[in-house]
Write a protein that holds these residues in place. Structure first.
Motif, PDB file in Angstrom:
ATOM      1  N   LEU A 187     -54.163 129.927  28.154  1.00 18.44           N
ATOM      2  CA  LEU A 187     -55.391 129.797  28.941  1.00 18.44           C
ATOM      3  C   LEU A 187     -55.108 129.929  30.429  1.00 18.44           C
ATOM      4  CD1 LEU A 187     -57.189 126.893  27.037  1.00 18.44           C
ATOM      5  CD2 LEU A 187     -57.759 129.328  26.986  1.00 18.44           C
ATOM      6  N   GLU A 188     -53.979 129.414  30.867  1.00 16.60           N
ATOM      7  CA  GLU A 188     -53.608 129.571  32.276  1.00 16.60           C
ATOM      8  C   GLU A 188     -53.423 131.044  32.619  1.00 16.60           C
ATOM      9  OE1 GLU A 188     -51.346 125.315  33.162  1.00 16.60           O
ATOM     10  OE2 GLU A 188     -50.195 127.034  32.417  1.00 16.60           O
ATOM     11  N   GLY A 189     -52.872 131.819  31.691  1.00 13.83           N
ATOM     12  CA  GLY A 189     -52.713 133.246  31.914  1.00 13.83           C
ATOM     13  C   GLY A 189     -54.051 133.950  32.070  1.00 13.83           C
ATOM     14  N   LEU A 190     -55.023 133.600  31.221  1.00  9.39           N
ATOM     15  CA  LEU A 190     -56.360 134.168  31.342  1.00  9.39           C
ATOM     16  C   LEU A 190     -57.028 133.724  32.649  1.00  9.39           C
ATOM     17  CD1 LEU A 190     -57.640 133.667  27.681  1.00  9.39           C
ATOM     18  CD2 LEU A 190     -56.764 135.780  28.685  1.00  9.39           C
ATOM     19  N   ALA A 191     -56.808 132.460  32.995  1.00  5.87           N
ATOM     20  CA  ALA A 191     -57.408 131.929  34.220  1.00  5.87           C
ATOM     21  C   ALA A 191     -56.887 132.652  35.460  1.00  5.87           C
ATOM     22  CB  ALA A 191     -57.149 130.434  34.328  1.00  5.87           C
ATOM     23  N   GLU A 192     -55.620 133.011  35.462  1.00  2.87           N
ATOM     24  CA  GLU A 192     -55.061 133.721  36.614  1.00  2.87           C
ATOM     25  C   GLU A 192     -55.775 135.047  36.841  1.00  2.87           C
ATOM     26  OE1 GLU A 192     -52.820 132.815  39.004  1.00  2.87           O
ATOM     27  OE2 GLU A 192     -53.198 130.868  38.056  1.00  2.87           O
ATOM     28  N   VAL A 193     -56.155 135.709  35.755  1.00  6.03           N
ATOM     29  CA  VAL A 193     -56.930 136.940  35.885  1.00  6.03           C
ATOM     30  C   VAL A 193     -58.319 136.630  36.425  1.00  6.03           C
ATOM     31  CG1 VAL A 193     -57.974 138.873  34.640  1.00  6.03           C
ATOM     32  CG2 VAL A 193     -55.667 138.112  34.056  1.00  6.03           C
ATOM     33  N   LEU A 194     -58.981 135.640  35.852  1.00  5.08           N
ATOM     34  CA  LEU A 194     -60.359 135.336  36.225  1.00  5.08           C
ATOM     35  C   LEU A 194     -60.481 134.865  37.669  1.00  5.08           C
ATOM     36  CD1 LEU A 194     -61.355 133.590  32.892  1.00  5.08           C
ATOM     37  CD2 LEU A 194     -62.322 135.728  33.761  1.00  5.08           C
ATOM     38  N   LYS A 195     -59.439 134.252  38.194  1.00  2.00           N
ATOM     39  CA  LYS A 195     -59.494 133.780  39.582  1.00  2.00           C
ATOM     40  C   LYS A 195     -59.666 134.927  40.574  1.00  2.00           C
ATOM     41  CE  LYS A 195     -56.715 129.652  38.669  1.00  2.00           C
ATOM     42  NZ  LYS A 195     -55.400 128.993  38.867  1.00  2.00           N
ATOM     43  N   TYR A 197     -61.772 137.201  40.167  1.00  2.72           N
ATOM     44  CA  TYR A 197     -63.165 137.640  40.040  1.00  2.72           C
ATOM     45  C   TYR A 197     -64.060 136.397  40.047  1.00  2.72           C
ATOM     46  CZ  TYR A 197     -60.628 141.750  38.402  1.00  2.72           C
ATOM     47  OH  TYR A 197     -59.751 142.812  38.295  1.00  2.72           O
ATOM     48  N   PRO A 198     -64.330 135.846  41.215  1.00  7.89           N
ATOM     49  CA  PRO A 198     -65.020 134.545  41.289  1.00  7.89           C
ATOM     50  C   PRO A 198     -66.452 134.544  40.776  1.00  7.89           C
ATOM     51  CG  PRO A 198     -64.761 135.528  43.472  1.00  7.89           C
ATOM     52  CD  PRO A 198     -63.951 136.354  42.538  1.00  7.89           C
ATOM     53  N   ASP A 199     -67.053 135.718  40.551  1.00  7.85           N
ATOM     54  CA  ASP A 199     -68.441 135.748  40.080  1.00  7.85           C
ATOM     55  C   ASP A 199     -68.561 135.772  38.556  1.00  7.85           C
ATOM     56  OD1 ASP A 199     -69.422 135.769  42.685  1.00  7.85           O
ATOM     57  OD2 ASP A 199     -69.306 137.950  42.825  1.00  7.85           O
ATOM     58  N   ILE A 200     -67.425 135.754  37.859  1.00  6.37           N
ATOM     59  CA  ILE A 200     -67.450 135.757  36.391  1.00  6.37           C
ATOM     60  C   ILE A 200     -67.442 134.315  35.879  1.00  6.37           C
ATOM     61  CG2 ILE A 200     -66.216 136.416  34.286  1.00  6.37           C
ATOM     62  CD1 ILE A 200     -65.116 138.812  35.783  1.00  6.37           C
ATOM     63  N   TYR A 201     -68.402 133.999  35.018  1.00  8.33           N
ATOM     64  CA  TYR A 201     -68.472 132.672  34.406  1.00  8.33           C
ATOM     65  C   TYR A 201     -67.870 132.708  32.996  1.00  8.33           C
ATOM     66  CZ  TYR A 201     -71.245 130.764  38.187  1.00  8.33           C
ATOM     67  OH  TYR A 201     -71.647 130.318  39.415  1.00  8.33           O
ATOM     68  N   VAL A 202     -67.403 131.553  32.560  1.00  5.35           N
ATOM     69  CA  VAL A 202     -66.739 131.425  31.264  1.00  5.35           C
ATOM     70  C   VAL A 202     -67.539 130.495  30.366  1.00  5.35           C
ATOM     71  CG1 VAL A 202     -64.651 130.649  30.063  1.00  5.35           C
ATOM     72  CG2 VAL A 202     -64.466 131.802  32.292  1.00  5.35           C
ATOM     73  N   VAL A 203     -67.784 130.917  29.137  1.00  3.88           N
ATOM     74  CA  VAL A 203     -68.322 130.033  28.105  1.00  3.88           C
ATOM     75  C   VAL A 203     -67.189 129.701  27.150  1.00  3.88           C
ATOM     76  CG1 VAL A 203     -69.817 129.867  26.076  1.00  3.88           C
ATOM     77  CG2 VAL A 203     -70.721 130.768  28.224  1.00  3.88           C
ATOM     78  N   SER A 204     -66.824 128.430  27.105  1.00  7.36           N
ATOM     79  CA  SER A 204     -65.745 127.953  26.239  1.00  7.36           C
ATOM     80  C   SER A 204     -66.359 127.156  25.096  1.00  7.36           C
ATOM     81  CB  SER A 204     -64.775 127.073  27.037  1.00  7.36           C
ATOM     82  OG  SER A 204     -63.732 126.598  26.221  1.00  7.36           O
ATOM     83  N   ASP A 205     -66.390 127.761  23.923  1.00  8.53           N
ATOM     84  CA  ASP A 205     -66.982 127.150  22.730  1.00  8.53           C
ATOM     85  C   ASP A 205     -65.898 126.311  22.058  1.00  8.53           C
ATOM     86  OD1 ASP A 205     -68.077 126.522  20.280  1.00  8.53           O
ATOM     87  OD2 ASP A 205     -68.740 128.559  19.830  1.00  8.53           O
ATOM     88  N   GLU A 206     -66.065 124.991  22.105  1.00  3.49           N
ATOM     89  CA  GLU A 206     -65.028 124.073  21.629  1.00  3.49           C
ATOM     90  C   GLU A 206     -65.512 123.226  20.461  1.00  3.49           C
ATOM     91  OE1 GLU A 206     -63.263 122.080  25.045  1.00  3.49           O
ATOM     92  OE2 GLU A 206     -63.271 123.937  26.218  1.00  3.49           O
ATOM     93  N   ILE A 224     -58.346 123.676  33.838  1.00  2.36           N
ATOM     94  CA  ILE A 224     -57.308 124.440  34.524  1.00  2.36           C
ATOM     95  C   ILE A 224     -57.736 124.680  35.962  1.00  2.36           C
ATOM     96  CG2 ILE A 224     -56.136 126.689  34.593  1.00  2.36           C
ATOM     97  CD1 ILE A 224     -56.257 126.664  31.531  1.00  2.36           C
ATOM     98  N   ASP A 225     -56.804 124.556  36.874  1.00  2.34           N
ATOM     99  CA  ASP A 225     -57.087 124.661  38.300  1.00  2.34           C
ATOM    100  C   ASP A 225     -57.920 125.904  38.616  1.00  2.34           C
ATOM    101  OD1 ASP A 225     -56.780 123.893  41.065  1.00  2.34           O
ATOM    102  OD2 ASP A 225     -55.395 125.581  41.258  1.00  2.34           O
ATOM    103  N   GLY A 226     -59.029 125.692  39.309  1.00  3.13           N
ATOM    104  CA  GLY A 226     -59.875 126.782  39.737  1.00  3.13           C
ATOM    105  C   GLY A 226     -60.955 127.194  38.759  1.00  3.13           C
ATOM    106  N   MET A 227     -60.996 126.576  37.564  1.00  4.72           N
ATOM    107  CA  MET A 227     -61.929 127.030  36.528  1.00  4.72           C
ATOM    108  C   MET A 227     -63.123 126.107  36.307  1.00  4.72           C
ATOM    109  SD  MET A 227     -60.725 129.898  35.806  1.00  4.72           S
ATOM    110  CE  MET A 227     -61.928 130.260  34.528  1.00  4.72           C
ATOM    111  N   TYR A 228     -63.076 124.896  36.809  1.00  6.80           N
ATOM    112  CA  TYR A 228     -64.116 123.908  36.500  1.00  6.80           C
ATOM    113  C   TYR A 228     -65.512 124.375  36.926  1.00  6.80           C
ATOM    114  CZ  TYR A 228     -66.788 119.544  36.807  1.00  6.80           C
ATOM    115  OH  TYR A 228     -67.760 118.577  36.688  1.00  6.80           O
ATOM    116  N   ASP A 229     -65.641 124.887  38.131  1.00  8.34           N
ATOM    117  CA  ASP A 229     -66.954 125.215  38.679  1.00  8.34           C
ATOM    118  C   ASP A 229     -67.565 126.485  38.098  1.00  8.34           C
ATOM    119  OD1 ASP A 229     -67.112 123.002  40.352  1.00  8.34           O
ATOM    120  OD2 ASP A 229     -66.014 124.000  41.965  1.00  8.34           O
TER     121      ASP A 229
END
Length: 395
Positions: A187-195, A197-206, A224-229
């Motif tokens: 997930l940290e690897g995916l987050a590094e990519v998403l960081k 592109y700040p306008d992309i939102y994530v839906v995490s189905d848990e 994960i750092d940078g993903m909460y908002d």
């Protein structure tokens, strides 16, 4: 209904799980002994302590309309659950309780997506994701994954799928249909990519969070750092608490999204069932140890199913680390003729198993993967042994 909306609805596919369940019922009505391994529904009874909470709610006359976004007491229980299990700090204004996690997903899509915006879906994905995106006039972008990567998207695949139109990235972990679980490092690897592109939102189905067999446990990408908002965390009580029919789902989200979902829901269904909400308070306040017996049993069944299917030539298996599904690649059967039936697709193979082995599964085509079938092991050990013996006998 506008012609545009009507066209979108007409183009939607009927849920493959429901279609297979309907076909299985039809055959049962004809006297066939069908073993159903198609539905994603726990076969356990609801825990007694949750039943007692529902009975108490009835006795206390919880029969009036509930608040659109959920009872304050339930929202408090959800915030405490997020902190306890996920180390996520959501306030009550960031929580919306809905009639199942599916409504939660629909709400989010309708609030966040504009027409023509793209949503990245690692395939396989849960059957409703694509059609929900289409209903919101978004564009689903499927990114194929395979059994060799445990059906998980890599950072390179995510980066390659992003375009100027990308608005959201949806995924589930543990995953329905594959049972795959993303580790914290993944997930940290995916987050590094998403960081980037700040306008992309994530839906995490848990929704399968607690049905997790990994030693590392569950990780929420919102933590994960940078993903909460920019993350909408979706969960509910259907799977781990065996409460599918109670229809309670919820989100933790940026406040503007939560407010939008509340406004939308207020015009569609209003608040979720009052009795089910009160029962959900008891479910979420209880320690996870209260439902560990179900998780342990699912783990045992997974091992049994992998052992038995591993004895059948043509079933290519990985080891799913969560949920209650196996997702074997059965493409080795494509082009073969079995008992006079030529198998050209996973759909053909699933229908063949239903008609010749009297076992209901689901084609992987419904989940965005045309080489696999989904087998649910939310069934008794005796049923699983018999079902796989029948499959072995006809292939």
């Amino acid at each position: 209904m506008s012609n545009h909306l009507s066209d979108r609805i007409q183009s939607m596919s009927t849920s493959a799980t429901l279609a297979m369940a309907a076909k299985a019922r039809e055959l049962r009505n004809e006297g066939k002994d069908i073993i159903g391994l198609s539905l994603g529904e726990p076969d356990f009874n609801i825990p007694d302590f949750i039943k007692e909470a529902a009975k108490q709610a009835i006795d206390e006359n919880y029969s009036s309309y509930s608040p659109v976004d959920g009872y304050a007491e339930l929202k408090k229980a959800i915030t405490l659950k997020f902190k306890r299990d996920n180390n996520l700090d959501y306030g009550p204004s960031q929580i919306v309780v809905s009639t199942g996690a599916k409504q939660s997903l629909y709400n989010v899509a309708m609030v966040v997506l504009n027409p023509g915006e793209e949503v990245i879906l690692p395939a396989p994905y849960w059957v409703s994701y694509s059609d929900i995106v289409k209903l919101a006039e978004g564009v689903p972008v499927e990114v194929p994954t395979g059994i060799d990567s445990d059906f998980k998207m890599t950072p390179a695949q995510l980066e390659a799928a992003i375009t100027p139109k990308t608005r959201m990235f949806w995924f589930s972990s543990p995953c329905n249909p594959s049972g795959s679980v993303y580790s914290k490092a993944e997930l940290e690897g995916l987050a590094e990519v998403l960081k980037k592109y700040p306008d992309i939102y994530v839906v995490s189905d848990e929704i399968y969070e607690h049905i997790n067999f990994t030693t590392g446990g569950h990780t929420s990408i919102a933590g994960i750092d940078g993903m909460y908002d920019r993350t909408i965390t979706v969960n509910g009580v259907s799977k781990a608490f065996a409460m599918t029919g109670w229809r309670i789902g919820y989100i933790g989200a940026p406040e503007w999204i939560a407010k939008g979902c509340t406004k939308l829901q207020g015009q569609v269904t209003s608040g979720a069932n009052a009795i089910a909400q009160r029962a959900t308070i008891a479910a979420l306040e209880a320690p996870v140890s209260k439902i560990q017996y179900m998780i342990d049993k699912f783990h045992e069944r997974r091992d049994l199913v992998l052992q038995l299917l591993g004895e059948i030539d043509g079933f290519n298996l990985n080891v799913p680390e969560g949920a209650f599904y196996v997702f074997p690649d059965i493409s080795a059967f494509f082009g073969k003729t079995l008992k006079g039936t030529t198998i050209n697709s996973a759909g053909d193979f699933a229908l063949y198993l239903l008609e010749h082995a009297n076992v209901a599964t689901v084609t992987g085509e419904a989940f965005g993967n045309p080489n696999c079938i989904r087998i649910s092991y939310a069934a008794s050990e005796a049923e699983l042994r018999e079902a796989i013996a029948r499959i072995k006998a006809v292939v």
